[in-house]
Design an enzyme around this catalytic site. Structure first.
Site, PDB file in Angstrom:
ATOM      1  NE  ARG A 122      -2.166  -1.147   3.854  1.00 41.84           N
ATOM      2  CZ  ARG A 122      -2.373  -0.934   4.678  1.00 41.84           C
ATOM      3  NH1 ARG A 122      -2.746  -0.013   4.775  1.00 41.84           N
ATOM      4  NH2 ARG A 122      -1.373  -1.886   5.907  1.00 41.84           N
ATOM      5  NE  ARG A 126      -1.260   5.820   8.788  1.00 43.48           N
ATOM      6  CZ  ARG A 126      -1.231   5.529   9.992  1.00 43.48           C
ATOM      7  NH1 ARG A 126      -0.681   6.627  10.986  1.00 43.48           N
ATOM      8  NH2 ARG A 126      -1.037   4.738  10.192  1.00 43.48           N
ATOM      9  NE  ARG A 197      18.560  -9.338   7.450  1.00 44.08           N
ATOM     10  CZ  ARG A 197      20.559  -8.732   7.480  1.00 44.08           C
ATOM     11  NH1 ARG A 197      20.672  -9.937   6.952  1.00 44.08           N
ATOM     12  NH2 ARG A 197      20.728  -7.524   7.367  1.00 44.08           N
ATOM     13  NE  ARG A 227      13.241  -1.518  15.884  1.00 41.96           N
ATOM     14  CZ  ARG A 227      12.190  -2.305  15.782  1.00 41.96           C
ATOM     15  NH1 ARG A 227      11.231  -1.300  15.370  1.00 41.96           N
ATOM     16  NH2 ARG A 227      12.056  -3.241  16.188  1.00 41.96           N
ATOM     17  CD  GLU A 250      15.735  -2.949  17.374  1.00 40.51           C
ATOM     18  OE1 GLU A 250      15.302  -3.608  16.033  1.00 40.51           O
ATOM     19  OE2 GLU A 250      14.690  -2.547  17.827  1.00 40.51           O
ATOM     20  CE1 TYR A 298       7.529  -9.744  12.603  1.00 42.29           C
ATOM     21  CE2 TYR A 298       5.779  -9.229  11.856  1.00 42.29           C
ATOM     22  CZ  TYR A 298       6.495  -9.454  12.898  1.00 42.29           C
ATOM     23  OH  TYR A 298       6.251  -8.763  13.442  1.00 42.29           O
ATOM     24  CG  ASP A 300       2.329  -8.205  13.823  1.00 40.15           C
ATOM     25  OD1 ASP A 300       3.931  -8.197  14.359  1.00 40.15           O
ATOM     26  OD2 ASP A 300       1.919  -7.319  13.400  1.00 40.15           O
TER      27      ASP A 300
END
Ligand SMILES: Cc1cc2nc3c(=O)[nH]c(=O)nc-3n(C[C@H](O)[C@H](O)[C@H](O)COP(=O)(O)OP(=O)(O)OC[C@H]3O[C@@H](n4cnc5c(N)ncnc54)[C@H](O)[C@@H]3O)c2cc1C
Length: 333
Positions: A122, A126, A197, A227, A250, A298, A300
């Site tokens: 997508r 925004r 990874r 980050r 990280e 992956y 969540d």
């Protein structure tokens, strides 16, 4: 409450997963608002109207920004062949270079031209000032931490926990096994190792407030980490009362066999190997493969829970019909 395996925020659109997890602990309201540093300046993510206006030094309205970005987008790319082309066709070169190129390269260790276009499905922008990182209606943090949630789940009398026990070292026979370890490991890596990874965390201990936010992304390629997460900001209800603070830089790299596997790579080579492992799994009677490692995807936390609950629904039906349970309840390919 330091998240030892990387920051975890519970967010979902699935009412069932949300109701399920809340049986095991109280969730405090939490909204993830991520900041980003790019080329020496501070922005908010996901790229929103504030980011766009700050980046281009403008005061555009949503409509103006939409038209402006449409002008930037590379319309000569009709069928994007990779991540970079996809991004350029959607947002143009400036925002792509500032927020996506360096970060993606560090995260995956590959040029974005080597990554599939499908990663950016997508428009990653925004055109309003909403900087809530997630789009889901439910979002929260467990008041007592995830360990307490898992401890509560494990209180069921139907669950026996054996610590420091490798699955492959068990000698008992089971009626059926629900295996949530790595699928390639189940088959002794006989077709090769599926690529992952992994992350290295560099701990920073300091007083007070280290960075003023839970997560700051470092988008530039010449900064080696991706980050910094400051964990007390994940618990805003108690952050102000804490005098000390723990943060982590990280670093992303290819996982070696001894490392904790974090993000499945799932490029063409891995997909082929995965298909072959799926065939082996389907031919293995008495075992179902579940979870992020068992299906090499992956996932969540909420999706992991939703899928496990869906598998439970089907188990009852299949057992009632006296049918062999499938190797996969959800197709991992
Ligand atoms: C850096 C990072 C950040 C994330 N952030 C979020 C987030 O913000 N929000 C979110 O919803 N999700 C997040 N996730 C995803 C979340 O971690 C997963 O959804 C969740 O861990 C999946 O649960 P699981 O049970 O499938 O796998 P796991 O939690 O990995 O559980 C599998 C377990 O099996 C054990 N095991 C493996 N092999 C064997 C063996 N042979 N014998 C015995 N035991 C074995 C492992 O040690 C592990 O404990 C994140 C993931 C990562 C990597």
């Amino acid at each position: 409450m330091v998240h030892r395996y990387g920051p975890h925020i519970f967010h979902t659109a699935d009412q069932r997963a949300w109701d399920y997890i809340q049986q095991f602990g109280t969730f405090q309201p939490y909204i993830n608002r991520v900041k980003a540093i790019s080329q020496g300046r501070m922005y908010t993510l996901p790229v929103n109207l504030l980011t766009i206006n700050q980046f281009f030094n403008t005061t555009m309205s949503p409509k103006e920004a939409r038209a402006f970005i449409a002008e930037k987008a590379d319309t000569s790319i009709k069928e994007p062949k990779n991540f970079e082309e996809q991004a350029l066709s959607m947002i143009g070169p400036e925002l792509y270079k500032a927020f996506f190129y360096g970060y993606t390269r560090k995260q995956w260790g590959l040029e974005p031209t080597e990554l599939p276009a499908s990663i950016l499905k997508r428009l990653p922008l925004r055109f309003n000032y909403d900087d809530n990182y997630f789009n889901h209606p439910y979002q929260g943090m467990p008041e007592e931490g995830y360990s307490a949630i898992v401890e509560n789940i494990l209180k069921s009398e139907n669950i026996e926990v054996r610590l420091n026990t490798k699955f492959e070292d068990l000698s008992e026979e089971f009626q059926h096994v629900f295996y949530t370890g790595p699928i390639d490991r189940y088959f002794d890596f006989r077709l090769g190792r599926l690529g992952y990874r992994t992350l290295d965390f560099e701990r920073i201990d300091s007083d007070g407030d280290y960075q003023g936010a839970a997560v700051i992304n470092y988008c530039d390629q010449d900064v080696p980490f991706t980050r910094i997460s400051e964990h007390k900001h994940f618990a805003p209800w108690e952050a102000d009362s804490l005098k000390k603070t723990v943060s982590f830089r990280e670093y992303s790299r290819l996982a070696e066999p001894k490392d904790v596997p974090y993000y499945p790579i799932r490029l063409a080579n891995e997909k082929t190997m995965l298909d072959n492992y799926i065939s082996l799994a389907r031919a293995t009677k008495g075992v179902s493969f579940l979870g992020r490692l068992g299906t090499y995807r992956y996932l969540d936390m909420d999706v992991t829970i939703s899928e496990a609950l869906k598998a439970c629904d089907q188990i009852d039906e299949l057992l009632a019909a006296d049918t062999q349970l499938p190797a996969f309840f959800i197709d991992p390919s």
